[in-house]
Design a protein around this motif. Structure first.
Motif: not given
Length: 271
Positions: A205-230
């Motif tokens: 997993x590229x996220x686990x292999x990054x030498x730096x803390x991952x940038x951005x939120x801990x989700x990749x889903x939205x409802x268009x108006x807000x993030x859907x967590x986790x």
């Protein structure tokens, strides 16, 4: 392969559907293209565009060449999983599509308990400056079938292993409809001991292999108006490549809405 870092981006752009109301494709297509353009990937994998969306994006993103057919038996019907690349950086040597089913070479085949046919599009690209190749594979696992996600992940891992030449760098990106630790995820990064293609997986997993803390939120889903967590369900896996940076791009447009119900994942790689 040595040279400048390669930026890859995977993005589920959400199929066009009238039930999205003000967030239908007519209202957000330009924003999707603008998101891809702004992050300047060298290679991009998209999920879910229908034929007219794919056509719009090819027109809006002329700096890319594209490869990939649709998932249905009739070529051009249904959703695509296309791969785009910058031709001034890469030359396409080979490409193809396979289905995530017990019959991967059968067009339109539906695997196990999947709701729809699911595919993977791959391209072997040669770096024009540095030499060497990279194998990029773009996919979308089923959103309903639990068995189809696990078995589809196995087909994906095994097919990528078959297509890969020697120890060339491999990138597998897409919408996996599962979070880290779920069975389909483990089938990709851990492998299994099944007789056919079993054993350890070279993919990480590229996220686990990054030498730096991952940038951005801990989700990749939205409802268009807000993030859907986790709901970190969009992933990039790599083999034979060093991750230099990883981020989930939470771009908003207009008065603060997201161009898709997914966020793009952006990864910089040394190949």
């Amino acid at each position: 392969m040595n040279g400048e870092a390669v930026r890859v981006l995977t993005y589920n752009v959400r199929r066009d559907t009238a039930r999205d109301g003000e967030f239908d494709w007519a209202g957000r297509g330009d924003a999707v293209a603008g998101t891809v353009r702004f992050h300047r990937p060298d290679i991009v994998g998209l999920q879910e565009p229908l034929g007219h969306q794919y056509s719009d994006l090819r027109e809006s993103l002329p700096d890319f060449e594209w490869v990939g057919r649709s998932r249905e038996a009739g070529e051009g019907d249904g959703e695509f999983c296309p791969v785009g690349y910058r031709p001034e950086r890469f030359e396409r040597l080979d490409s193809g599509t396979f289905w995530l089913s017990p019959t991967p070479d059968e067009s339109g085949s539906v695997g196990w308990d999947a709701a729809y046919p699911r595919i993977a599009t791959w391209a072997r690209l040669r770096d024009r400056d540095a030499g060497g190749t990279v194998l990029y594979c773009n996919t979308h696992l089923d959103h309903e079938g639990e068995r189809a996600r696990v078995e589809g992940a196995r087909v994906l891992r095994e097919r990528v292993s078959e297509i890969r030449e020697d120890e060339e760098p491999v990138v597998v990106g897409g919408d996996f409809n599962c979070v880290a630790g779920d069975d389909p995820y483990r089938a990709i990064v851990d492998g299994d001991d099944r007789e056919a293609g079993g054993g350890e997986s070279p993919l990480v997993d590229a996220r686990e292999s990054s030498p730096y803390p991952p940038h951005g939120p801990d989700t990749t889903r939205t409802d268009f108006e807000s993030l859907r967590p986790d709901l970190q369900i969009d992933h990039v896996f790599v083999a034979g490549a060093a991750v230099e940076g990883y981020g989930v791009a939470a771009d908003v447009v207009g008065d603060g809405w997201f161009p898709s119900d997914h966020l793009p994942v952006v990864v910089d790689l040394a190949l």
